[in-house]
Every structure is written in C-alpha cells, then in structure tokens.
Design an enzyme around this catalytic site. Sequence first.
Site, PDB file in Angstrom:
ATOM      1  N   SER A 134       9.213  -3.856   4.880  1.00 41.30           N
ATOM      2  CA  SER A 134      10.377  -3.260   4.216  1.00 41.30           C
ATOM      3  C   SER A 134      10.241  -1.739   4.221  1.00 41.30           C
ATOM      4  O   SER A 134      10.180  -1.135   5.278  1.00 41.30           O
ATOM      5  CB  SER A 134      10.508  -3.823   2.793  1.00 41.30           C
ATOM      6  OG  SER A 134      11.679  -3.363   2.183  1.00 41.30           O
ATOM      7  N   THR A 135      10.143  -1.126   3.039  1.00 44.16           N
ATOM      8  CA  THR A 135      10.104   0.335   2.941  1.00 44.16           C
ATOM      9  C   THR A 135       8.942   0.910   3.748  1.00 44.16           C
ATOM     10  O   THR A 135       7.801   0.503   3.571  1.00 44.16           O
ATOM     11  CB  THR A 135       9.953   0.761   1.478  1.00 44.16           C
ATOM     12  OG1 THR A 135      10.937   0.087   0.697  1.00 44.16           O
ATOM     13  CG2 THR A 135      10.114   2.264   1.327  1.00 44.16           C
ATOM     14  N   HIS A 194      13.573  -5.576   6.256  1.00 43.50           N
ATOM     15  CA  HIS A 194      14.691  -5.512   5.312  1.00 43.50           C
ATOM     16  C   HIS A 194      15.640  -4.396   5.736  1.00 43.50           C
ATOM     17  O   HIS A 194      15.307  -3.213   5.648  1.00 43.50           O
ATOM     18  CB  HIS A 194      14.184  -5.243   3.897  1.00 43.50           C
ATOM     19  CG  HIS A 194      13.381  -6.367   3.331  1.00 43.50           C
ATOM     20  ND1 HIS A 194      12.509  -6.203   2.282  1.00 43.50           N
ATOM     21  CD2 HIS A 194      13.313  -7.679   3.664  1.00 43.50           C
ATOM     22  CE1 HIS A 194      11.945  -7.360   1.989  1.00 43.50           C
ATOM     23  NE2 HIS A 194      12.414  -8.269   2.821  1.00 43.50           N
ATOM     24  N   MET A 202       8.491  -2.703  -0.625  1.00 40.50           N
ATOM     25  CA  MET A 202       8.677  -2.942  -2.048  1.00 40.50           C
ATOM     26  C   MET A 202       8.790  -4.439  -2.319  1.00 40.50           C
ATOM     27  O   MET A 202       9.244  -5.202  -1.488  1.00 40.50           O
ATOM     28  CB  MET A 202       9.954  -2.261  -2.543  1.00 40.50           C
ATOM     29  CG  MET A 202       9.916  -0.752  -2.526  1.00 40.50           C
ATOM     30  SD  MET A 202      11.420  -0.038  -3.251  1.00 40.50           S
ATOM     31  CE  MET A 202      12.589  -0.234  -1.917  1.00 40.50           C
ATOM     32  N   ASP A 239       8.582 -10.077  -1.409  1.00 44.38           N
ATOM     33  CA  ASP A 239       9.079 -10.929  -0.335  1.00 44.38           C
ATOM     34  C   ASP A 239       7.998 -11.105   0.736  1.00 44.38           C
ATOM     35  O   ASP A 239       7.415 -10.138   1.203  1.00 44.38           O
ATOM     36  CB  ASP A 239      10.337 -10.310   0.289  1.00 44.38           C
ATOM     37  CG  ASP A 239      11.038 -11.259   1.245  1.00 44.38           C
ATOM     38  OD1 ASP A 239      10.970 -12.488   1.025  1.00 44.38           O
ATOM     39  OD2 ASP A 239      11.658 -10.781   2.207  1.00 44.38           O
TER      40      ASP A 239
END
Length: 363
Positions: free
Chosen positions: A183-184, A210, A303, A306
């Site tokens: 993600s991030t 994401h 973050m 998940d």
Amino acid sequence: MEPLRILVVDDSAFSRKIIKDALSPLAEVEIVGMVSNGADALLRVAAVLPDIVTLDVEMPGMNGLEVLSALQETGFAGAVVMLSSHTERGAPFTIKALELGAFDFMLKPSFASIEENFTALRETFLPIAQAVAQRKKINHLLRGGGLSLGHRRPEVAQASRSDSFIGGYKGKAPSQIITIGVSTGGPKALAQIIPKLTAALAVPVVIIQHMPQGFTEEFAKSLNAKSSITVKEAEDGELLLPGTVYVAPGGKQLKVTTRVLDKIFQITDDQPENNCKPSVDYFFRSVAQVYGSRATAVVLTGMGRDGAKGAQLMKSRGAKVIVQDEETSVVFGMPQAVIDLGSADIVSPLQEIANLMCQNLID
C-alpha cells in the site's frame, strides 16, 4: 501529540478552500498555510516547516513533480501528499510522483454536494494523517534514543546483505506463484524490486497495490517501461503466465481460480475488505486455496492490516512469507500485522527482497 501542520499547495483558489474547510475541523491537523504555486510553496515550507504538504499534481510554472523533487533536494522530512484528478493526464503524473517518493495521494473529489466533497476528503486524509503521525512519533523516539527499530521482531529470521537467504523457509517446496501485497510507499518500493526480476523467474508475480480505478493500468505501464519482463494489469479470464508480472486492477477484487489444468484470473465487484478494493486478503485467500504450499507471499510497506489474515492462511497451507523490514518501510503497518500473527518467515530490507523472491524458487 501536537496536531500535524499542513501546508496546502494548489493553483485553484476553489480547491484550496475546499481542502482547508474540509480538514480544518479535524483535531489531528492544523492548516499553517495555503499557496498557489510551486515557488511560493518552497519558500513557505522553509518558513513554517509543515509535517504534510498537500501538493497539486498539475500546476502552471513548477508542476507538482518539480516541487516534489525540489523538496527532496532540500532534505524535507515531512510527507508530501499529491492531489490528483481522475483525468488521463493526472494518473501518469501521480504514479511518477509516488515512484519519486511522495507519501501518498488523494483524488480531488468531484461530487455535486460540498458536504460530500468534505466527507470524501476527510475519509481519505485521516488514515494518511494517522500514518504520518505514527512515523513522526517513531522518528522522534529514535532521535531521543527511546526506541530500537529491532525491538519488535527478535523471533523472525532476518535477511542481510551478507546472508540474504535465511533458513526460515528452507526445505519448503519451490513456489509456482509469488504474490505481493502493498500500500503506502508501494510504487517506489516496487520500482526498485520489479526491474531486478528477469525471465529466469519462471513463475507469475501478482501485485495487489491499494490504488483506485484508473491508476493501476498506468502503474503497470510505468513498471513495464523499467523492466525486462512483461508487467501488465490483470484481466478477467486471463491465464497466469510464467515470467509475467500482473497488477490487480484498481476498484475491483482479484482472485485466482482454476479452469481444467490452467490457473486464471477472476475479477469481481465483491465488497471491499479492510476498506480496500483490491484487497490483499481477498487475493491471498484464493492463492492459498489454489496453490497451497507452492506459493510465496510478500508483504511490503503499507497502512493497516490488509494481507495479515491472508498471509496467515497461506502460511498454514505451507507457503513462504516474506515481509519488508521497518527501516525501509514508509509505513510498517502491513508488515507488522503479519509479524504480529506469527506468519513471517523472513523480515527483509527492501533491497534484498527481489533476491529472496528468486532464491526461494530454486531451494
């Protein structure tokens, strides 16, 4: 902890007002300035030292990419959050900014109602602000000597430059697929990993990043331009081919299933999981079912949690699990969640992960 200091940079007076009015009521933040161009942004950053700069991707004069590069040259320690439109021009600029090191991005809301725009901005911004605050707290503790980055994972094998293949998954079956959840900080991390892979990696690699609809295709194109192997957005009903990297389409859920003896992708419009669509957990579950022990899960910076339950299920079926370490993660949430469930075989710095991905296939 003190509120995060926010500097808003956007050439549109209307956009600046929307951002200010949406974020000002939040207790977590304080708007410390608003500027309309890149040159003024650089001056204001030096003056007010913000924790977060919200930066418009497309601006006359210095565009967002040029401002981001200039900030990095100054050693700016805060987070840059790009503001992007849904336009064809907005996506490639945004992907480039993320690969250059922007912390994250937000889509400019386009609802008819002002309140809907406020809600969309707040819902997107709050997790970003929380992640920035956590990173700031950790950095503060490190500078004060109150925290050791190695404190969280003494029981997990560590990968290092001198011994990049640790016995954490030695003896397990060679993998037939590599799955990556991220993600991030993902675009920058993947821009370092994927170009290191070659055709000798004779298995499919599937990335669950994401990202909203309209951005993953551009992201796949960007990675493909940097790599010697094919990188593409996954398609419904498509065969998983060896030596190919697939990016899950944004705004959809992706799973792998079987058709006779073949493995194919299935794209669904199922509900988000962990507020994510695509969701790492969703895809990892299908990999656990179809591949069992003949799989590798890689969980990178990001973050939230998940991927943690999905990696746990994959590990219970005999799969290998690698996570990125805290030092090289932009946000350690996703890797930490996997470690907390006892699912990580190896915690590795980013620069070693491509090597580990290749080595586990031939053991």
